[in-house]
Design an enzyme around this catalytic site. Structure first.
Site, PDB file in Angstrom:
ATOM      1  N   ARG A  65       0.950  -1.162   0.071  1.00  0.00           N
ATOM      2  CA  ARG A  65      -0.037   0.100  -0.172  1.00  0.00           C
ATOM      3  C   ARG A  65       0.774   1.264   0.042  1.00  0.00           C
ATOM      4  O   ARG A  65       0.588   2.352  -0.707  1.00  0.00           O
ATOM      5  CB  ARG A  65      -0.966  -0.090   1.297  1.00  0.00           C
ATOM      6  CG  ARG A  65      -1.925   1.056   1.189  1.00  0.00           C
ATOM      7  CD  ARG A  65      -2.827   1.029   2.560  1.00  0.00           C
ATOM      8  NE  ARG A  65      -3.437  -0.206   2.348  1.00  0.00           N
ATOM      9  CZ  ARG A  65      -4.542  -0.852   1.880  1.00  0.00           C
ATOM     10  NH1 ARG A  65      -5.103  -0.022   0.970  1.00  0.00           N
ATOM     11  NH2 ARG A  65      -5.057  -1.892   1.967  1.00  0.00           N
ATOM     12  N   HIS A 109     -19.936   9.213   0.038  1.00  0.00           N
ATOM     13  CA  HIS A 109     -20.290   7.929   0.624  1.00  0.00           C
ATOM     14  C   HIS A 109     -21.913   7.531   0.640  1.00  0.00           C
ATOM     15  O   HIS A 109     -22.427   8.626   0.876  1.00  0.00           O
ATOM     16  CB  HIS A 109     -19.910   7.959   2.027  1.00  0.00           C
ATOM     17  CG  HIS A 109     -19.897   6.560   2.550  1.00  0.00           C
ATOM     18  ND1 HIS A 109     -19.265   5.382   2.444  1.00  0.00           N
ATOM     19  CD2 HIS A 109     -21.049   6.320   3.321  1.00  0.00           C
ATOM     20  CE1 HIS A 109     -19.873   4.348   2.988  1.00  0.00           C
ATOM     21  NE2 HIS A 109     -20.931   4.755   3.769  1.00  0.00           N
TER      22      HIS A 109
HETATM   23  C1  GRF Z   1     -20.599   5.651  -5.122  1.00  0.00           C
HETATM   24  O1  GRF Z   1     -21.658   5.010  -4.547  1.00  0.00           O
HETATM   25  C2  GRF Z   1     -19.649   6.073  -4.049  1.00  0.00           C
HETATM   26  O2  GRF Z   1     -20.484   6.756  -3.129  1.00  0.00           O
HETATM   27  C3  GRF Z   1     -19.016   4.990  -3.286  1.00  0.00           C
HETATM   28  O3  GRF Z   1     -18.747   4.121  -4.604  1.00  0.00           O
HETATM   29  C4  GRF Z   1     -19.714   4.348  -5.483  1.00  0.00           C
HETATM   30  C5  GRF Z   1     -19.003   4.776  -7.094  1.00  0.00           C
HETATM   31  O4  GRF Z   1     -19.626   4.876  -8.053  1.00  0.00           O
HETATM   32  N1  GRF Z   1     -17.737   5.393  -2.791  1.00  0.00           N
HETATM   33  P1  GRF Z   1     -19.214   5.760  -9.381  1.00  0.00           P
HETATM   34  O5  GRF Z   1     -17.876   4.750  -9.607  1.00  0.00           O
HETATM   35  O6  GRF Z   1     -18.840   7.229  -8.948  1.00  0.00           O
HETATM   36  O7  GRF Z   1     -20.328   5.484 -10.206  1.00  0.00           O
END
Ligand code: GRF
Length: 202
Positions: A65, A109
């Site tokens: 990482r 999120h």
């Molecule tokens: C979203 O729901 C975001 O909140 C989460 O992962 C998903 C990503 O979707 N962290 P995208 O790749 O932006 O369509």
């Protein structure tokens, strides 16, 4: 000079698209400088290329990482990034990365944090039986989805919902919220008071 945004993705990149669209409308408050994916096949890379943005693939496989994050930092610095936006970036960041961009990393999120951090937040909320969920944009600290909350939008859970239907409604809220949060943080018109982010939203 416009502040420069680096976006980290791992997948389809619909939140990246929301940032691209906001920039096209002139409401992002900064410039998308580079999109970095740890997954070579991420659909978001195509969205970035279609928008004429610089892209970098920084594969994490076979690396520690710390070594991977050091390379991420180097790419972001090479593109003179001021603000890092996580947009479906599916890896934890090392403390070295968080220190390198201290207070300058945002994440979106799909729940009303602090409820349902971690993976599959929409399904966690659905299965818990909550009546309201939503989307959160927060500053990133060393914990899991735990940094100071910048903006939230509530989304009702309907009796007729499935986890997928709820996820779609939350995603639409994410797309509204993320560009607004980026514009606010880039405006600098905020203060952090303990965990509270306060100020004049654009
Ligand atoms: C979203 O729901 C975001 O909140 C989460 O992962 C998903 C990503 O979707 N962290 P995208 O790749 O932006 O369509």
């Amino acid at each position: 000079m416009a502040q420069r945004i680096g976006v980290l993705i791992s997948g389809r990149g619909s939140n990246l698209q929301a940032l691209i669209d906001a920039q096209a409308r002139g409401v992002l408050g900064g410039t998308l400088a580079v999109v970095v994916s740890n997954v070579p096949t991420a659909g978001g890379l195509d969205r970035a290329r279609a928008a004429g943005l610089a892209t970098v693939v920084c594969d994490h496989r076979g690396r520690s990482r710390e070594a991977h994050d050091a390379e991420l930092i180097a790419h972001l610095r090479a593109h003179e990034v001021d603000l890092v936006c996580l947009a479906g970036y599916m890896r934890l960041l090392s403390s070295g990365f968080i220190a390198a961009f201290a207070g300058r990393i945002l994440n979106v999120h799909p729940s009303l944090l602090p409820s349902f951090p971690g993976l599959d937040a929409q399904k966690q909320a659905f299965e818990h039986g909550v009546k309201v969920s939503g989307a959160t944009v927060h500053l990133v600290d060393d914990g899991l989805d735990s940094g100071p909350i910048v903006l939230q939008e509530a989304v009702p859970v309907l009796d007729s919902d499935t986890a997928d239907a709820l996820s779609e409604r939350i995603l639409a809220a994410e797309h509204r919220l993320y560009p607004q949060a980026v514009a606010w943080i880039l405006s600098g018109r905020y203060a952090i008071d303990g965990r509270r982010v306060r100020g004049d939203k654009p």
